[in-house]
Design a protein around this motif. Structure first.
Motif, PDB file in Angstrom:
ATOM      1  N   LEU A 130     -36.223  14.295  -6.159  1.00  0.00           N
ATOM      2  CA  LEU A 130     -34.878  14.707  -5.754  1.00  0.00           C
ATOM      3  C   LEU A 130     -33.820  13.825  -6.395  1.00  0.00           C
ATOM      4  N   GLN A 131     -34.131  12.547  -6.572  1.00  0.00           N
ATOM      5  CA  GLN A 131     -33.160  11.660  -7.223  1.00  0.00           C
ATOM      6  C   GLN A 131     -32.896  12.099  -8.662  1.00  0.00           C
ATOM      7  N   LEU A 132     -33.954  12.465  -9.369  1.00  0.00           N
ATOM      8  CA  LEU A 132     -33.767  12.905 -10.751  1.00  0.00           C
ATOM      9  C   LEU A 132     -33.148  14.300 -10.808  1.00  0.00           C
ATOM     10  N   LEU A 133     -33.437  15.141  -9.812  1.00  0.00           N
ATOM     11  CA  LEU A 133     -32.791  16.450  -9.755  1.00  0.00           C
ATOM     12  C   LEU A 133     -31.290  16.295  -9.530  1.00  0.00           C
ATOM     13  N   ALA A 134     -30.898  15.336  -8.694  1.00  0.00           N
ATOM     14  CA  ALA A 134     -29.473  15.063  -8.498  1.00  0.00           C
ATOM     15  C   ALA A 134     -28.829  14.617  -9.803  1.00  0.00           C
ATOM     16  N   LEU A 135     -29.551  13.804 -10.576  1.00  0.00           N
ATOM     17  CA  LEU A 135     -29.043  13.365 -11.874  1.00  0.00           C
ATOM     18  C   LEU A 135     -28.880  14.549 -12.823  1.00  0.00           C
ATOM     19  N   VAL A 136     -29.817  15.488 -12.786  1.00  0.00           N
ATOM     20  CA  VAL A 136     -29.724  16.700 -13.616  1.00  0.00           C
ATOM     21  C   VAL A 136     -28.487  17.518 -13.220  1.00  0.00           C
ATOM     22  N   VAL A 137     -28.230  17.621 -11.925  1.00  0.00           N
ATOM     23  CA  VAL A 137     -27.046  18.356 -11.463  1.00  0.00           C
ATOM     24  C   VAL A 137     -25.777  17.756 -12.062  1.00  0.00           C
ATOM     25  N   LEU A 138     -25.699  16.444 -12.085  1.00  0.00           N
ATOM     26  CA  LEU A 138     -24.510  15.781 -12.632  1.00  0.00           C
ATOM     27  C   LEU A 138     -24.362  16.037 -14.131  1.00  0.00           C
ATOM     28  N   ILE A 139     -25.438  15.861 -14.877  1.00  0.00           N
ATOM     29  CA  ILE A 139     -25.351  16.001 -16.336  1.00  0.00           C
ATOM     30  C   ILE A 139     -25.111  17.453 -16.729  1.00  0.00           C
ATOM     31  N   VAL A 140     -25.796  18.383 -16.070  1.00  0.00           N
ATOM     32  CA  VAL A 140     -25.568  19.801 -16.352  1.00  0.00           C
ATOM     33  C   VAL A 140     -24.138  20.188 -15.983  1.00  0.00           C
TER      34      VAL A 140
ATOM     35  N   LEU B 249     -10.666   3.762  -9.624  1.00  0.00           N
ATOM     36  CA  LEU B 249      -9.441   3.271  -8.992  1.00  0.00           C
ATOM     37  C   LEU B 249      -8.342   3.000 -10.012  1.00  0.00           C
ATOM     38  N   LEU B 250      -8.690   2.394 -11.144  1.00  0.00           N
ATOM     39  CA  LEU B 250      -7.670   2.081 -12.144  1.00  0.00           C
ATOM     40  C   LEU B 250      -7.112   3.350 -12.780  1.00  0.00           C
ATOM     41  N   ASN B 251      -7.972   4.295 -13.099  1.00  0.00           N
ATOM     42  CA  ASN B 251      -7.459   5.579 -13.584  1.00  0.00           C
ATOM     43  C   ASN B 251      -6.682   6.295 -12.492  1.00  0.00           C
ATOM     44  N   GLY B 252      -7.115   6.102 -11.232  1.00  0.00           N
ATOM     45  CA  GLY B 252      -6.437   6.743 -10.117  1.00  0.00           C
ATOM     46  C   GLY B 252      -5.054   6.207  -9.844  1.00  0.00           C
ATOM     47  N   MET B 253      -4.713   5.055 -10.407  1.00  0.00           N
ATOM     48  CA  MET B 253      -3.347   4.543 -10.262  1.00  0.00           C
ATOM     49  C   MET B 253      -2.352   5.373 -11.056  1.00  0.00           C
ATOM     50  N   PHE B 254      -2.834   6.111 -12.052  1.00  0.00           N
ATOM     51  CA  PHE B 254      -1.953   6.861 -12.939  1.00  0.00           C
ATOM     52  C   PHE B 254      -2.179   8.370 -12.883  1.00  0.00           C
ATOM     53  N   GLN B 255      -3.263   8.805 -12.231  1.00  0.00           N
ATOM     54  CA  GLN B 255      -3.560  10.229 -12.104  1.00  0.00           C
ATOM     55  C   GLN B 255      -4.311  10.476 -10.804  1.00  0.00           C
ATOM     56  N   ASP B 256      -4.248  11.711 -10.326  1.00  0.00           N
ATOM     57  CA  ASP B 256      -5.042  12.075  -9.155  1.00  0.00           C
ATOM     58  C   ASP B 256      -6.439  12.425  -9.639  1.00  0.00           C
ATOM     59  N   VAL B 257      -7.277  11.412  -9.769  1.00  0.00           N
ATOM     60  CA  VAL B 257      -8.613  11.615 -10.317  1.00  0.00           C
ATOM     61  C   VAL B 257      -9.509  12.393  -9.357  1.00  0.00           C
ATOM     62  N   SER B 258      -9.105  12.529  -8.092  1.00  0.00           N
ATOM     63  CA  SER B 258      -9.945  13.239  -7.126  1.00  0.00           C
ATOM     64  C   SER B 258     -10.047  14.725  -7.423  1.00  0.00           C
ATOM     65  N   ILE B 259      -9.153  15.264  -8.255  1.00  0.00           N
ATOM     66  CA  ILE B 259      -9.197  16.692  -8.583  1.00  0.00           C
ATOM     67  C   ILE B 259      -9.616  16.935 -10.028  1.00  0.00           C
ATOM     68  N   ILE B 260     -10.069  15.900 -10.710  1.00  0.00           N
ATOM     69  CA  ILE B 260     -10.651  16.094 -12.041  1.00  0.00           C
ATOM     70  C   ILE B 260     -12.108  16.493 -11.843  1.00  0.00           C
ATOM     71  N   PRO B 261     -12.558  17.583 -12.441  1.00  0.00           N
ATOM     72  CA  PRO B 261     -13.933  18.060 -12.202  1.00  0.00           C
ATOM     73  C   PRO B 261     -14.981  16.972 -12.403  1.00  0.00           C
ATOM     74  N   MET B 262     -15.917  16.906 -11.468  1.00  0.00           N
ATOM     75  CA  MET B 262     -17.111  16.064 -11.508  1.00  0.00           C
ATOM     76  C   MET B 262     -16.868  14.599 -11.152  1.00  0.00           C
ATOM     77  N   LEU B 263     -15.651  14.099 -11.136  1.00  0.00           N
ATOM     78  CA  LEU B 263     -15.457  12.669 -10.914  1.00  0.00           C
ATOM     79  C   LEU B 263     -15.866  12.251  -9.504  1.00  0.00           C
ATOM     80  N   ASN B 264     -15.500  13.049  -8.495  1.00  0.00           N
ATOM     81  CA  ASN B 264     -15.937  12.731  -7.137  1.00  0.00           C
ATOM     82  C   ASN B 264     -17.455  12.847  -6.999  1.00  0.00           C
TER      83      ASN B 264
END
Length: 474
Positions: A25-35, A410-425
């Motif tokens: 399951l850990q590696l499947l989660a990693l596949v979900v992220l990369i895909v 956090l550092l990128n989040g000081m200049f942009q709302d990184v919470s709505i960039i796909p996949m970052l959360n």
């Protein structure tokens, strides 16, 4: 077509039964992220009330397998600690604030935002936190991010050099997606998101570089140069700062105190010199292919106006905010404030350019407070694991990678709302889950996990014995 669909469903069912007992399951989660990064919704998607892409389908498969194994393995109950309850409270509050909002025009967008940027990341956290974990899987995680960093770095350089034949997938250079065209935006089509992943990749390469032979170090050195070139190709100031900080923090506890002080002082002097000598060139840097240098500089002027709008909105609803995902339903009425000598209305079509202000305006002190406590807790646990003498090297590296992930976010989040960039959360919550999981066992992990395979073998033997008993009784 129906017959082919039936054959596909049968084949998928057979493979599903086979993999249900064997896949990690850990590696499947990693596949979900990369895909999800390389072959996300832009590559392929089924549109409907909720958009489905390959990675989102895999996410449901991953959660289904996790639920199945959790019900089967009664010897390993799921026990929530304070960090687990905190993330449940945070995601739950986002949903509640969205529901109780008195926004005049709600629509489906807030719900979709909660599903893709809160619920799905929490699913990644759950699997990373509670699925069986071993040193082998942590090594695969680190190597996967090294490979991802090399791919993203070379792709970003090819984008910047307009070597279109070397860019894959092809949608990365498709002029139909015009925003950020001409920069190293990668498969996420966002230079900040691309730089965020490159920072993690460089940190993973540097950790591997320190424990390899001289020949292997040469290869990792070349890989780091490629990834660093990709960071530069994003042409994003926050990405540059975040990448330097992420790499520096992963090495902070591995150098002597005296060198740390000199490194900090030297960095401050260099930063000051660059700001004095090249400040105008940096601010007026031409970045997007279809954006002039002056327009790029004008974008900086939006930030104080967005901060003013956020302040006006916060003053009226400090505790609960306007509701998660409902920012654009309210921001125009607050842009009419006359005491500020700024053209606030010109900023109403833009998202907040700060992740903390975004949570503060949408979810109030409750949501922003929960988010800050979560970030501090994750950082402390990552730091403790990285310095733990009892933790295995793989666990220490995960702590350091979490530090790189969190600092870059956090550092990128000081200049942009990184919470709505796909996949970052998704990536942030995934590393948070791994960090809490490793911390819960003090970094002591087995080399490999054979529990699921042994259970599958025992089940097959038991079934075979039962069948033989039935035959002999006949």
């Amino acid at each position: 077509m129906e017959f082919l669909g039936l054959l596909f469903a049968l084949a998928a069912g057979v493979w599903g039964i086979y993999l249900a007992h064997r896949v990690s399951l850990q590696l499947l989660a990693l596949v979900v992220l990369i895909v999800g990064t390389v072959f996300g919704p832009v590559f392929f998607a089924i549109n409907g009330p909720i958009q489905f892409s390959i990675d989102r389908i895999l996410w449901f498969v991953m959660l289904g397998l996790f639920a199945l194994r959790s019900l089967r393995d009664r010897t390993r109950p799921i026990e929530l600690n304070r960090m687990d309850w905190l993330i449940v409270a945070f995601v739950g509050w986002l949903l509640l604030s969205m529901v109780i909002s008195d926004a005049p025009q709600a629509g489906p967008e807030p719900l979709a935002r909660w599903i893709f940027y809160a619920l799905l990341p929490m699913g990644m956290y759950i699997v990373a936190r509670f699925a069986r974990l071993s040193r082998f899987e942590l090594r695969v995680v680190q190597r996967s991010f090294i490979g991802l960093g090399i791919y993203l770095g070379l792709t970003a350089l090819a984008e910047k050099a307009e070597l279109k034949s070397l860019v894959f997938p092809r949608f990365i250079i498709d002029p139909e997606y015009i925003e950020f065209l001409g920069r190293g935006r990668g498969p996420l089509l966002n230079p900040t998101g691309n730089g965020f992943l490159l920072s993690i990749g460089i940190a993973a390469m540097l950790l591997a570089f320190q424990h390899r032979s001289r020949f292997a170090r040469l290869g990792y050195g070349i890989a780091m140069l490629a990834a660093a070139g990709g960071v530069f190709a994003t042409l994003t100031r926050s990405v540059w700062i975040a990448a330097i900080a992420a790499v520096s923090l992963t090495q902070f506890n591995r150098i002597s105190r005296g060198i740390r002080i000199w490194a900090v002082v030297t960095s401050l002097v260099l930063a000051g010199g660059l700001a004095i000598g090249f400040g105008d060139q940096i601010l007026n840097l031409k970045r997007d292919k279809n954006l002039s240098a002056s327009a790029a500089a004008d974008s900086i002027a939006l930030r104080p106006m967005l901060a003013v709008i956020a302040w006006e909105m916060f003053k009226e609803r400090p505790l609960t905010g306007v509701g998660y995902g409902h920012y654009f339903a309210f921001n125009q009425q607050y842009a009419k404030a006359t005491e500020w000598e700024m053209p606030l209305r010109t900023a109403t079509s833009y998202h907040q350019h700060n992740v903390l202000l975004s949570y503060l305006v949408d979810t109030g002190l409750i949501g922003a407070g929960l988010w800050i406590i979560m970030a501090i807790g994750w950082g402390m646990k990552a730091w403790q694991i990285s310095r733990s003498s009892s933790a295995c090297p793989e666990a220490q590296n995960i702590g350091l990678l979490m530090i790189a992930t969190l600092s870059s976010y956090l550092l990128n989040g000081m200049f942009q709302d990184v919470s709505i960039i796909p996949m970052l959360n998704m990536y942030l919550f995934y590393f948070a889950g791994l960090t809490v999981a490793v911390d819960s066992v003090d970094g002591r992990l087995p080399e490999r996990n054979y529990a699921d395979r042994r259970r599958a073998v025992v089940d097959r033997r038991a079934a075979g014995a039962m069948e033989m008993k039935t035959v002999s009784s006949r």
